[in-house]
Design a protein around this motif. Structure first.
Motif, PDB file in Angstrom:
ATOM      1  N   HIS A  64     -12.059  26.664 -46.841  1.00  0.00           N
ATOM      2  CA  HIS A  64     -11.840  28.114 -46.873  1.00  0.00           C
ATOM      3  C   HIS A  64     -12.259  28.794 -45.571  1.00  0.00           C
ATOM      4  O   HIS A  64     -11.865  29.925 -45.300  1.00  0.00           O
ATOM      5  CB  HIS A  64     -12.601  28.742 -48.046  1.00  0.00           C
ATOM      6  N   ARG A  65     -13.027  28.111 -44.747  1.00  0.00           N
ATOM      7  CA  ARG A  65     -13.500  28.683 -43.480  1.00  0.00           C
ATOM      8  C   ARG A  65     -12.427  28.700 -42.390  1.00  0.00           C
ATOM      9  O   ARG A  65     -12.587  29.363 -41.371  1.00  0.00           O
ATOM     10  CB  ARG A  65     -14.682  27.887 -42.953  1.00  0.00           C
ATOM     11  N   ILE A  66     -11.365  27.968 -42.594  1.00  0.00           N
ATOM     12  CA  ILE A  66     -10.321  27.871 -41.566  1.00  0.00           C
ATOM     13  C   ILE A  66      -9.608  29.217 -41.457  1.00  0.00           C
ATOM     14  O   ILE A  66      -9.142  29.776 -42.449  1.00  0.00           O
ATOM     15  CB  ILE A  66      -9.327  26.743 -41.889  1.00  0.00           C
ATOM     16  N   THR A  67      -9.518  29.735 -40.235  1.00  0.00           N
ATOM     17  CA  THR A  67      -8.868  31.025 -40.024  1.00  0.00           C
ATOM     18  C   THR A  67      -7.562  30.904 -39.236  1.00  0.00           C
ATOM     19  O   THR A  67      -6.790  31.860 -39.185  1.00  0.00           O
ATOM     20  CB  THR A  67      -9.810  31.988 -39.272  1.00  0.00           C
ATOM     21  N   ALA A  68      -7.317  29.764 -38.654  1.00  0.00           N
ATOM     22  CA  ALA A  68      -6.085  29.564 -37.889  1.00  0.00           C
ATOM     23  C   ALA A  68      -4.908  29.335 -38.829  1.00  0.00           C
ATOM     24  O   ALA A  68      -5.073  28.826 -39.947  1.00  0.00           O
ATOM     25  CB  ALA A  68      -6.235  28.359 -36.968  1.00  0.00           C
ATOM     26  N   ARG A  69      -3.734  29.725 -38.380  1.00  0.00           N
ATOM     27  CA  ARG A  69      -2.532  29.390 -39.155  1.00  0.00           C
ATOM     28  C   ARG A  69      -2.489  27.876 -39.278  1.00  0.00           C
ATOM     29  O   ARG A  69      -2.696  27.157 -38.306  1.00  0.00           O
ATOM     30  CB  ARG A  69      -1.288  29.899 -38.445  1.00  0.00           C
ATOM     31  N   THR A  70      -2.204  27.411 -40.475  1.00  0.00           N
ATOM     32  CA  THR A  70      -2.344  25.986 -40.743  1.00  0.00           C
ATOM     33  C   THR A  70      -1.126  25.435 -41.457  1.00  0.00           C
ATOM     34  O   THR A  70      -0.651  26.011 -42.428  1.00  0.00           O
ATOM     35  CB  THR A  70      -3.604  25.739 -41.615  1.00  0.00           C
ATOM     36  N   LEU A  71      -0.666  24.300 -40.980  1.00  0.00           N
ATOM     37  CA  LEU A  71       0.377  23.523 -41.636  1.00  0.00           C
ATOM     38  C   LEU A  71      -0.258  22.244 -42.138  1.00  0.00           C
ATOM     39  O   LEU A  71      -0.896  21.520 -41.371  1.00  0.00           O
ATOM     40  CB  LEU A  71       1.502  23.179 -40.651  1.00  0.00           C
ATOM     41  N   VAL A  72      -0.097  21.967 -43.409  1.00  0.00           N
ATOM     42  CA  VAL A  72      -0.528  20.699 -43.974  1.00  0.00           C
ATOM     43  C   VAL A  72       0.758  19.925 -44.265  1.00  0.00           C
ATOM     44  O   VAL A  72       1.497  20.259 -45.188  1.00  0.00           O
ATOM     45  CB  VAL A  72      -1.359  20.884 -45.260  1.00  0.00           C
ATOM     46  N   ALA A  73       1.046  18.942 -43.428  1.00  0.00           N
ATOM     47  CA  ALA A  73       2.270  18.145 -43.567  1.00  0.00           C
ATOM     48  C   ALA A  73       1.909  16.784 -44.128  1.00  0.00           C
ATOM     49  O   ALA A  73       1.009  16.110 -43.618  1.00  0.00           O
ATOM     50  CB  ALA A  73       2.960  18.000 -42.218  1.00  0.00           C
ATOM     51  N   CYS A  74       2.611  16.388 -45.169  1.00  0.00           N
ATOM     52  CA  CYS A  74       2.337  15.114 -45.832  1.00  0.00           C
ATOM     53  C   CYS A  74       3.631  14.335 -46.032  1.00  0.00           C
ATOM     54  O   CYS A  74       4.677  14.927 -46.292  1.00  0.00           O
ATOM     55  CB  CYS A  74       1.725  15.357 -47.203  1.00  0.00           C
ATOM     56  N   PRO A  75       3.543  13.021 -45.953  1.00  0.00           N
ATOM     57  CA  PRO A  75       4.706  12.203 -46.278  1.00  0.00           C
ATOM     58  C   PRO A  75       4.867  12.119 -47.802  1.00  0.00           C
ATOM     59  O   PRO A  75       3.874  12.084 -48.531  1.00  0.00           O
ATOM     60  CB  PRO A  75       4.360  10.838 -45.679  1.00  0.00           C
ATOM     61  N   SER A  76       6.088  12.093 -48.257  1.00  0.00           N
ATOM     62  CA  SER A  76       6.338  12.122 -49.700  1.00  0.00           C
ATOM     63  C   SER A  76       5.970  10.823 -50.408  1.00  0.00           C
ATOM     64  O   SER A  76       5.705  10.833 -51.604  1.00  0.00           O
ATOM     65  CB  SER A  76       7.809  12.450 -49.972  1.00  0.00           C
ATOM     66  N   GLU A  77       5.940   9.712 -49.688  1.00  0.00           N
ATOM     67  CA  GLU A  77       5.709   8.407 -50.318  1.00  0.00           C
ATOM     68  C   GLU A  77       4.441   7.746 -49.779  1.00  0.00           C
ATOM     69  O   GLU A  77       4.400   6.543 -49.549  1.00  0.00           O
ATOM     70  CB  GLU A  77       6.908   7.487 -50.059  1.00  0.00           C
ATOM     71  N   ASP A  78       3.402   8.518 -49.578  1.00  0.00           N
ATOM     72  CA  ASP A  78       2.159   8.005 -48.995  1.00  0.00           C
ATOM     73  C   ASP A  78       1.429   7.108 -49.991  1.00  0.00           C
ATOM     74  O   ASP A  78       1.102   7.532 -51.091  1.00  0.00           O
ATOM     75  CB  ASP A  78       1.267   9.168 -48.579  1.00  0.00           C
ATOM     76  N   LYS A  79       1.140   5.862 -49.589  1.00  0.00           N
ATOM     77  CA  LYS A  79       0.401   4.925 -50.435  1.00  0.00           C
ATOM     78  C   LYS A  79      -1.074   4.868 -50.050  1.00  0.00           C
ATOM     79  O   LYS A  79      -1.844   4.172 -50.694  1.00  0.00           O
ATOM     80  CB  LYS A  79       1.005   3.521 -50.313  1.00  0.00           C
ATOM     81  N   VAL A  80      -1.452   5.592 -49.004  1.00  0.00           N
ATOM     82  CA  VAL A  80      -2.838   5.566 -48.538  1.00  0.00           C
ATOM     83  C   VAL A  80      -3.587   6.810 -49.016  1.00  0.00           C
ATOM     84  O   VAL A  80      -4.676   6.717 -49.564  1.00  0.00           O
ATOM     85  CB  VAL A  80      -2.903   5.455 -46.993  1.00  0.00           C
ATOM     86  N   VAL A  81      -3.007   7.975 -48.800  1.00  0.00           N
ATOM     87  CA  VAL A  81      -3.612   9.245 -49.217  1.00  0.00           C
ATOM     88  C   VAL A  81      -2.614   9.940 -50.154  1.00  0.00           C
ATOM     89  O   VAL A  81      -1.509  10.266 -49.736  1.00  0.00           O
ATOM     90  CB  VAL A  81      -3.903  10.152 -48.001  1.00  0.00           C
ATOM     91  N   PRO A  82      -2.987  10.166 -51.394  1.00  0.00           N
ATOM     92  CA  PRO A  82      -2.056  10.811 -52.324  1.00  0.00           C
ATOM     93  C   PRO A  82      -1.603  12.185 -51.827  1.00  0.00           C
ATOM     94  O   PRO A  82      -2.397  12.943 -51.256  1.00  0.00           O
ATOM     95  CB  PRO A  82      -2.872  10.945 -53.614  1.00  0.00           C
ATOM     96  N   VAL A  83      -0.352  12.505 -52.037  1.00  0.00           N
ATOM     97  CA  VAL A  83       0.215  13.788 -51.629  1.00  0.00           C
ATOM     98  C   VAL A  83      -0.561  14.940 -52.262  1.00  0.00           C
ATOM     99  O   VAL A  83      -0.711  16.008 -51.662  1.00  0.00           O
ATOM    100  CB  VAL A  83       1.718  13.862 -52.000  1.00  0.00           C
ATOM    101  N   ALA A  84      -1.116  14.709 -53.437  1.00  0.00           N
ATOM    102  CA  ALA A  84      -1.893  15.751 -54.111  1.00  0.00           C
ATOM    103  C   ALA A  84      -3.069  16.218 -53.251  1.00  0.00           C
ATOM    104  O   ALA A  84      -3.474  17.379 -53.334  1.00  0.00           O
ATOM    105  CB  ALA A  84      -2.396  15.242 -55.457  1.00  0.00           C
ATOM    106  N   HIS A  85      -3.611  15.344 -52.408  1.00  0.00           N
ATOM    107  CA  HIS A  85      -4.707  15.750 -51.531  1.00  0.00           C
ATOM    108  C   HIS A  85      -4.223  16.795 -50.525  1.00  0.00           C
ATOM    109  O   HIS A  85      -4.897  17.803 -50.294  1.00  0.00           O
ATOM    110  CB  HIS A  85      -5.288  14.548 -50.780  1.00  0.00           C
ATOM    111  N   GLY A  86      -3.073  16.552 -49.927  1.00  0.00           N
ATOM    112  CA  GLY A  86      -2.521  17.516 -48.978  1.00  0.00           C
ATOM    113  C   GLY A  86      -2.213  18.840 -49.643  1.00  0.00           C
ATOM    114  O   GLY A  86      -2.490  19.905 -49.084  1.00  0.00           O
ATOM    115  N   ALA A  87      -1.643  18.777 -50.838  1.00  0.00           N
ATOM    116  CA  ALA A  87      -1.340  20.012 -51.566  1.00  0.00           C
ATOM    117  C   ALA A  87      -2.622  20.781 -51.872  1.00  0.00           C
ATOM    118  O   ALA A  87      -2.672  22.009 -51.742  1.00  0.00           O
ATOM    119  CB  ALA A  87      -0.587  19.687 -52.851  1.00  0.00           C
ATOM    120  N   ARG A  88      -3.669  20.059 -52.224  1.00  0.00           N
ATOM    121  CA  ARG A  88      -4.953  20.708 -52.522  1.00  0.00           C
ATOM    122  C   ARG A  88      -5.551  21.336 -51.262  1.00  0.00           C
ATOM    123  O   ARG A  88      -6.085  22.443 -51.300  1.00  0.00           O
ATOM    124  CB  ARG A  88      -5.918  19.687 -53.126  1.00  0.00           C
ATOM    125  N   TYR A  89      -5.485  20.639 -50.133  1.00  0.00           N
ATOM    126  CA  TYR A  89      -5.984  21.201 -48.881  1.00  0.00           C
ATOM    127  C   TYR A  89      -5.252  22.499 -48.558  1.00  0.00           C
ATOM    128  O   TYR A  89      -5.871  23.499 -48.197  1.00  0.00           O
ATOM    129  CB  TYR A  89      -5.812  20.226 -47.717  1.00  0.00           C
TER     130      TYR A  89
END
Length: 138
Positions: A64-89
């Motif tokens: 929540h401390r981030i003030t810069a415009r932010t893009l969280v880009a995730c691959p749709s078929e990630d087997k290492v980090v679940p896409v849900a993590h990116g959506a949560r971020y």
């Protein structure tokens, strides 16, 4: 995914949706320099991510401390980090934009570089347009 317990072929399968896309990045028969580079990279990954293992338990409550415009880009078929993590971020970073690069695995910059570049370029163009509309100087 525990990359440290995987064989090189398993790592490729974990990082790429289409392992054939990795063939240009990894030599068929690695030489000593290739092996040493891979060892160096895995050693660095272990040093920075072993404890706690591949995560930062404080991250979620700090986003929540981030003030810069932010893009969280995730691959749709990630087997290492679940896409849900990116959506949560993206959910926890104020006014962040979430985007997925379709049909690719964790190594999206290598597997789908044009699509990744397009997602980033569109985000930057939107941010630039918003800055111009608001009359803010650069």
């Amino acid at each position: 995914a525990d990359l440290f317990l995987m064989t090189p072929d398993q790592v490729v399968d974990a990082l790429f949706k289409d392992p054939a896309k990795a063939s240009a990045l990894f030599p068929g028969e690695p030489d000593v320099d290739d092996i040493l580079a891979a060892y160096r990279d895995m050693t660095a990954l272990a040093r920075f991510s072993w404890h706690p293992f591949l995560n930062n338990p404080k991250l979620e409550r700090r986003l929540h401390r981030i003030t810069a415009r932010t893009l969280v880009a995730c691959p749709s078929e990630d087997k290492v980090v679940p896409v849900a993590h990116g959506a949560r971020y993206a959910e926890l970073i104020p006014q962040a934009r979430f985007a997925q690069v379709e049909d690719c695995g964790h190594a999206m910059y290598f597997e789908r570089p044009q699509e990744f570049a397009q997602v980033v370029t569109e985000f930057l163009a939107e941010a630039d347009a918003r800055t111009e509309l608001s009359g803010a100087s650069r």
